[in-house]
Design a protein around this motif. Structure first.
Motif, PDB file in Angstrom:
ATOM      1  N   GLU A 271      -6.217   9.711  -3.677  1.00  0.00           N
ATOM      2  CA  GLU A 271      -4.795   9.395  -3.583  1.00  0.00           C
ATOM      3  C   GLU A 271      -4.314   9.792  -2.196  1.00  0.00           C
ATOM      4  O   GLU A 271      -4.829  10.739  -1.606  1.00  0.00           O
ATOM      5  CB  GLU A 271      -4.017  10.168  -4.654  1.00  0.00           C
ATOM      6  N   PRO A 272      -3.307   9.061  -1.672  1.00  0.00           N
ATOM      7  CA  PRO A 272      -2.808   9.417  -0.346  1.00  0.00           C
ATOM      8  C   PRO A 272      -2.051  10.745  -0.383  1.00  0.00           C
ATOM      9  O   PRO A 272      -1.281  10.995  -1.305  1.00  0.00           O
ATOM     10  CB  PRO A 272      -1.872   8.255  -0.003  1.00  0.00           C
ATOM     11  N   ASP A 273      -2.293  11.597   0.598  1.00  0.00           N
ATOM     12  CA  ASP A 273      -1.534  12.834   0.720  1.00  0.00           C
ATOM     13  C   ASP A 273      -0.075  12.474   1.031  1.00  0.00           C
ATOM     14  O   ASP A 273       0.177  11.646   1.903  1.00  0.00           O
ATOM     15  CB  ASP A 273      -2.129  13.674   1.861  1.00  0.00           C
ATOM     16  N   PRO A 274       0.890  13.079   0.319  1.00  0.00           N
ATOM     17  CA  PRO A 274       2.293  12.688   0.512  1.00  0.00           C
ATOM     18  C   PRO A 274       2.778  12.887   1.951  1.00  0.00           C
ATOM     19  O   PRO A 274       3.637  12.136   2.417  1.00  0.00           O
ATOM     20  CB  PRO A 274       3.062  13.603  -0.443  1.00  0.00           C
TER      21      PRO A 274
ATOM     22  N   PRO B 191      -0.926   1.569  -1.054  1.00  0.00           N
ATOM     23  CA  PRO B 191      -1.962   2.019  -1.988  1.00  0.00           C
ATOM     24  C   PRO B 191      -1.652   3.427  -2.509  1.00  0.00           C
ATOM     25  O   PRO B 191      -1.489   4.352  -1.718  1.00  0.00           O
ATOM     26  CB  PRO B 191      -3.235   2.031  -1.136  1.00  0.00           C
ATOM     27  N   VAL B 192      -1.548   3.552  -3.808  1.00  0.00           N
ATOM     28  CA  VAL B 192      -1.274   4.872  -4.404  1.00  0.00           C
ATOM     29  C   VAL B 192      -2.516   5.431  -5.085  1.00  0.00           C
ATOM     30  O   VAL B 192      -2.540   6.596  -5.468  1.00  0.00           O
ATOM     31  CB  VAL B 192      -0.109   4.809  -5.416  1.00  0.00           C
ATOM     32  N   LEU B 193      -3.538   4.608  -5.223  1.00  0.00           N
ATOM     33  CA  LEU B 193      -4.702   5.027  -5.989  1.00  0.00           C
ATOM     34  C   LEU B 193      -5.926   4.248  -5.509  1.00  0.00           C
ATOM     35  O   LEU B 193      -5.877   3.034  -5.382  1.00  0.00           O
ATOM     36  CB  LEU B 193      -4.439   4.661  -7.460  1.00  0.00           C
ATOM     37  N   VAL B 194      -6.995   4.977  -5.204  1.00  0.00           N
ATOM     38  CA  VAL B 194      -8.282   4.318  -4.932  1.00  0.00           C
ATOM     39  C   VAL B 194      -9.247   4.805  -6.003  1.00  0.00           C
ATOM     40  O   VAL B 194      -9.546   6.004  -6.076  1.00  0.00           O
ATOM     41  CB  VAL B 194      -8.817   4.666  -3.525  1.00  0.00           C
TER      42      VAL B 194
END
Lengths: 266, 251
Positions: free
Chosen positions: B192-195, B181-184
């Motif tokens: 967005e997920p923290d890298p 998942p790259v975007l909610v």
């Protein structure tokens, strides 16, 4: 060769108490009339198999025909829950329902393995999910060539598969087109099969993208015009979306459901 | 022109599809967003529905993943085993859209049961469907879900589809080949997920929404990006096309 039979006769002959039964149809061509005939025949202790159990499975479960459900998505498409399925799982009404739960990819591959006469299929799937902890018909497996870790899923071998198709010829060859889902695999995976059709015609003219099931791989064909309602049969009739909404009101309430069930008897 | 939070959510999701080639679509809000994107800025976007309809161009919004409209407007109609094996599992799909009944900080999704006991659930949900393999095999996953404490929970009751598992490195260890998942996109903003930590982080709020509103609707201590930006409000074009879709004739 497939025998041309009446629907009631075909169901009573081919679907027996305790059988593993797959009625398949992916939104399109759902064998609803055949499923309701199973209720009328009073079949019990069935292991019901279906990727997307919908209204007709809700009816079979509510009517007490099922002991177990093998599935990957159980809902009323576009509407919400299957309340008879939920009542059976959440409260054991009218009887407890054992579950064998998969993903769509897993179920599709289980049918394909059954159709191919293999004991299992291999896919990339399930890793990290909790299905791994609750489903006994899947297991990790290593690729014998690369060592890569994959998932094995047990083949489905239903006693009987029931599908609905647009038409058959007089010899019992069957033709279906549009969205054909996993019906071909279900028929090939099963020991016996019954196909209900909209009509019997003299000649099956070719249709683009059609699946043809020759008579000699089928057990029986029964004419059941409108047999997929409230789902649809491409080229014959559209989906009755209002019925799916209406079913929600019946399915929510045990008394309303029992009333519906009594009405089905005639 | 005024708009609803639901419309803002759908428009934000549709915008995120710009530049993508193919999208695995579920019914409901994801299907609306993908069909809106095709009418806005992504006319070539191939919509793939799990019924086996590849490249569908529905003229009206489908009510199910297997409507006849999808079959008659598709580039190809394939079997269900084929759509999952050749198209999805082989890594041919850019974006997969998913919904969630519960979602945790690592974007793991539950659509199976509510309650601690799988055998005796408080609430039985429909189950996995195509979601576990969409989450595993699409190049990227977008999650589209309304924001509430019921949905955004500290721990999901059941992991149906894996986001980032227990954190960094989990997807690699599990052999999941897509990025995850790259975007909610929610009705309040975008996470967005923290890298580094893989934890969902609030990066954008929709117009009129405060960071505090999003915190209040999240069941864990929500990470918030240094600068939180504001989503561009829906344009008149976006709203007109969206409303034409959702208020169009029911097939």
């Amino acid at each position: 060769m497939a025998e041309l039979v009446g629907l009631a006769e075909g169901i009573r002959e081919l679907v027996r108490d305790g059988d593993t039964v797959a009625l398949e149809g992916f939104t399109h061509l759902i064998p609803v009339a055949a499923g309701q005939e199973i209720i009328r025949a009073g079949r019990r202790e069935l292991e019901l198999v279906r990727m997307t159990p919908d209204i007709v499975y809700d009816q079979l479960i509510g009517a007490g025909c099922a002991r177990k459900l093998v599935f990957s998505w159980g809902g009323n498409p576009g509407v919400g829950s299957l309340h008879r399925l939920r009542d059976a799982v959440e409260h054991g009404w009218p009887a407890p329902l054992e579950l064998d739960e998969h993903s769509h990819a897993g179920m599709a591959n289980r049918y394909a393995a059954g159709a191919a006469g293999l004991p299992f299929a291999v896919l990339r799937g399930y890793a990290g999910t909790d299905l791994v902890h609750h489903t006994t018909t899947l297991a990790p497996i290593s690729c014998p060539f690369t060592g890569e870790r994959l998932t094995a899923v047990a083949a489905l071998r239903p006693d009987v598969a029931v599908i609905h198709a647009q038409r058959a010829d007089r010899a019992g060859n069957v033709q279906l087109w549009g969205i054909t889902g996993v019906q071909k695999e279900a028929v090939f995976a099963a020991r016996r099969s019954l196909v209900t059709v909209e009509e019997v015609v003299d000649v099956l003219d070719p249709r683009p993208g059609a699946v043809v099931l020759p008579s000699w791989v089928l057990t029986a064909v029964a004419v059941a015009p409108g047999g997929a309602r409230p789902s649809y049969a491409q080229g014959y009739y559209d989906r009755d979306n209002a019925y799916y909404q209406w079913w929600d009101t019946i399915s929510r309430d045990r008394d309303a459901f029992t009333g519906w069930r009594k009405g089905l008897r005639q | 022109m005024s708009w609803t939070a639901e419309e803002m959510m759908t428009v934000a999701a549709a915008r995120a599809l710009a530049g993508h080639t193919s999208c695995f679509v579920g019914i409901g809000a994801p299907s609306t967003a993908a069909n809106l994107a095709r009418r806005l800025h992504a006319p070539g976007l191939a919509l793939v529905y799990e019924s086996g309809t590849i490249g569908a161009r529905p003229r009206t919004l489908p009510l199910s993943i297997g409507d006849g409209e999808l079959a008659t407007t598709a580039d190809a109609v394939v079997s269900v085993p084929e759509v999952f094996n050749y198209w999805l599992q082989a890594g041919r799909i850019d974006v997969g859209f998913l919904a969630a009944a519960q979602l945790d900080r690592f974007a793991n999704i539950n659509t199976t049961v509510i309650g601690p006991d799988y055998r005796h659930p408080t609430l039985r949900l429909p189950g996995a469907g195509g979601a576990p393999e969409i989450a595993a095999s699409c190049r990227e996953v977008f999650i589209l879900v309304r924001h509430s404490r019921r949905t955004f929970v500290e721990a999901v009751d059941f992991v149906t589809s894996v986001g980032y598992g227990d954190g960094p490195g989990a997807r690699q260890r599990l052999g999941l080949r897509g990025r995850g998942p790259v975007l909610v996109v929610t009705d309040l903003g975008v996470l967005e997920p923290d890298p580094a930590s893989c934890e969902l982080t609030l990066t954008r709020v929709h117009p009129g929404v405060e960071v505090a509103d999003v915190r209040a609707a999240t069941g864990w201590e929500l990470a918030v990006a240094g600068p939180v930006t504001e989503t561009e409000p829906p344009t008149e074009d976006e709203l007109a096309l969206l409303r034409a879709l959702t208020e169009g004739p029911v097939p």
